[in-house]
Design an enzyme around this catalytic site. Structure first.
Site, PDB file in Angstrom:
ATOM      1  CB  SER A 179       5.757  12.684  -4.450  1.00 54.93           C
ATOM      2  OG  SER A 179       5.884  13.109  -3.115  1.00 54.93           O
ATOM      3  CG  HIS A 207       7.094  10.397  -8.086  1.00 54.96           C
ATOM      4  ND1 HIS A 207       5.819  10.003  -8.452  1.00 54.96           N
ATOM      5  CD2 HIS A 207       7.081  10.495  -6.740  1.00 54.96           C
ATOM      6  CE1 HIS A 207       5.074   9.886  -7.361  1.00 54.96           C
ATOM      7  NE2 HIS A 207       5.810  10.171  -6.311  1.00 54.96           N
ATOM      8  CE  LYS A 238       4.492   6.189  -6.292  1.00 51.24           C
ATOM      9  NZ  LYS A 238       5.181   6.791  -5.166  1.00 51.24           N
TER      10      LYS A 238
END
Ligand SMILES: *Cc1c(COP(=O)(O)O)cnc(C)c1O
Length: 393
Positions: A179, A207, A238
Site C-alpha cells: 500500500s 490494492h 478501493k
C-alpha cells in the site's frame, strides 16, 4: 486533559499532527474542498466506479427492498440473502469453494488471522504488511516471524530455522500490492515456499483486486497462481468502489472462520445496499468495462511514472497505480503536500507510523478516470514543487 493537549502540540511541532479534510463531492478525479475544485491524486477508487450508476442503482434497489440496516450480526439474524449472493459471486469470481464477507478490510485481517491461528502456530509476515495484518497477528497470539520486504531468500532461512522445532500451523502472509510502496509481492516464489514447507499462503489484495489480472481478479491472477493461494483476502472499498471485504478459500477454512473469527461474530453485518453495490462492482470489474478502465489506468500510470523518472525521482520500486515519491523527513514531505494543495492538487504526505522514520513520501494514486492531460499537469506540478522544496532545504 492538559497532558493530552501537550502531546498534540508536540506532534504538531514535529510536523506529525494528523487532521481531517472535508470532501464535499463524490470521489471523482476532481473533488470539491471548501468550495474549490482539486485534482484528486490520493483516492483508492482506482477504477473510478465509486459513483458509477450501476453501483448506485444496485444500492438504492437493495435498500428499497431490504431496508437500510441488517439488524444483527450474521450468526444472530443478520445473514440476509444478499450476503449469501455476494459470497457466491466472490467464490465464483475467485474460483474457490467458498467466501466470507467481513465488514471492512481491517476487520477481515484481524478476524482471519485470529480465527485461524493460536499460540501454537507461526506466522511469517512481510515487513511492509498492512497495519491490520500486524494487529491480526498480535490478536492471534501466534509466534510472528517478520521477513524483510519481498525477500524470498530471507523468508526461506526463517522457514528452515523454524523447521527444526516445528509445531502447529504455519501461515505466510503478504500484501499483494504494497500500500505504501506500490510494488508487488513475488507470488510464484511464495507459492513455491509454502508448498515446500507446508504452510498456508494468505494474500491481502486490497490494492491488487480489480486492478491486476486480465479480469481484475488481482495479484494471483496476474501471476497465474489463483489455485495456490489458500486465503485470498480483498476489499470492496478501493478499486471496487463500494465497501467491506472478503476472504475466498476452501469451505473448511470458511467454516472455521464463521465459528472463530471474532470480528465476524461480534459485529452487525453490512447493510444490504452496500452488499448489492459490491455485487454490481464485481460484475462491472470482471466485464468489458472493467478491462477498459484497467487499460486507462495503466496508460495514466505509465505517463505519470515516465515523467517522474526523467527527473530521477525515487519511486520506491513501484510498478502499480500507487506511485510514491520518496522525500525522507516529515517537514519537507508535508511542506510539498501543502504547496501542491495550494496549486489545486490533493495528494497525501505519508509519515510514521504508516511508514518507517526517514522514509516519508508523497504518495500519488492514479485513477482510470483521470485524463492524460490531468496526469501530465499533476506530474509537472509535483516535479516543480519537489525540486523547489529541495532547493530550499
Ligand atoms: C486499506 C487496506 C486494508 C483495510 O481495508 P478497509 O476495507 O479499508 O478496512 C487492509 N489491507 C490493506 C493492504 C489495505 O491497503
Amino acid at each position: 486533559m492538559k497532558q493530552l493537549e501537550e502531546s498534540l502540540a508536540e506532534l504538531k511541532g514535529q510536523g506529525m499532527l494528523r487532521t481531517l479534510r472535508e470532501i464535499e463531492s463524490a470521489q471523482g478525479p476532481r473533488v470539491r474542498i471548501a468550495g474549490q475544485d482539486y485534482l484528486l491524486l490520493c483516492s483508492n477508487n482506482y477504477l473510478g466506479i465509486a459513483d458509477h450508476p450501476d453501483l448506485i442503482e444496485a444500492a438504492c434497489k437493495a435498500t428499497r427492498d431490504f431496508g437500510v440496516g441488517s439488524g444483527a450480526s450474521r450468526l444472530i439474524s443478520g445473514s440476509m440473502s444478499v450476503h449469501h449472493r455476494l459470497e457466491e459471486r466472490i467464490a465464483d469470481f475467485k474460483g474457490t469453494e467458498a467466501a466470507l464477507v467481513y465488514n471492512s478490510g481491517y476487520a477481515a485481517n484481524n478476524g482471519i488471522i485470529q480465527g485461524l491461528l493460536c499460540s501454537e502456530d507461526t506466522v511469517f509476515s512481510d515487513s511492509l504488511n498492512h497495519a491490520s495484518i500486524i494487529d491480526g497477528c498480535r490478536l492471534s497470539g501466534a509466534r510472528v516471524r517478520i521477513y524483510p520486504h519481498n525477500d524470498l531468500v530471507a523468508l526461506e532461512q526463517l522457514l528452515a530455522e523454524e523447521s527444526q522445532t516445528r509445531r502447529g500451523r504455519w501461515l505466510i502472509i503478504t500484501d499483494g500490492v504494497f500500500s505504501m510502496d506500490g510494488d508487488v509481492a513475488p507470488l510464484p516464489g511464495l507459492v513455491a515456499l509454502k508448498q515446500k514447507y507446508d504452510a498456508w499462503l494468505m494474500v491481502d489484495d486490497a490494492h491488487g483486486g480489480g486492478v491486476l489480472g486480465a479480469t481484475g481478479r488481482g495479484t494471483a491472477e496476474h501471476f497465474g497462481c489463483l489455485d495456490h493461494v489458500d486465503l485470498q483476502m480483498g476489499t470492496f472499498g478501493k478499486a471496487f468502489g463500494s465497501f467491506g471485504a472478503y476472504v475466498a478459500a476452501r469451505r473448511t477454512l470458511i467454516e472455521v472462520l464463521i465459528n472463530r473469527s471474532r470480528s465476524f461474530i461480534f459485529s452487525t453485518s453490512l447493510p444490504p445496499g452496500v452488499l448489492a453495490a459490491s455485487i454490481a462492482a464485481i460484475d462491472l470489474v470482471s466485464g468489458e468495462e472493467g478491462a477498459r478502465r484497467r487499460s486507462q489506468l495503466e496508460a495514466n500510470r505509465q505517463l505519470f511514472v515516465k515523467l517522474l523518472k526523467v527527473e530521477g525521482f525515487d519511486l520506491c520500486g513501484s510498478t502499480s497505480q500507487i506511485v510514491p515519491v520518496m522525500i525522507g523527513d516529515p517537514e519537507p514531505t508535508m511542506g510539498a503536500a501543502a504547496k501542491l494543495f495550494e496549486q489545486g492538487i490533493f495528494l497525501s504526505g505519508i509519515r510514521p507510523p504508516t511508514v518507517a522514520p526517514g522514509t516519508c513520501r508523497l504518495r500519488a494514486t492514479l485513477m482510470a478516470t483521470h485524463t492524460l492531460t490531468q496526469v501530465r499537469h499533476a506530474a509537472q506540478t509535483l516535479i516543480a514543487v519537489v525540486n523547489e522544496e529541495f532547493a530550499c532545504a
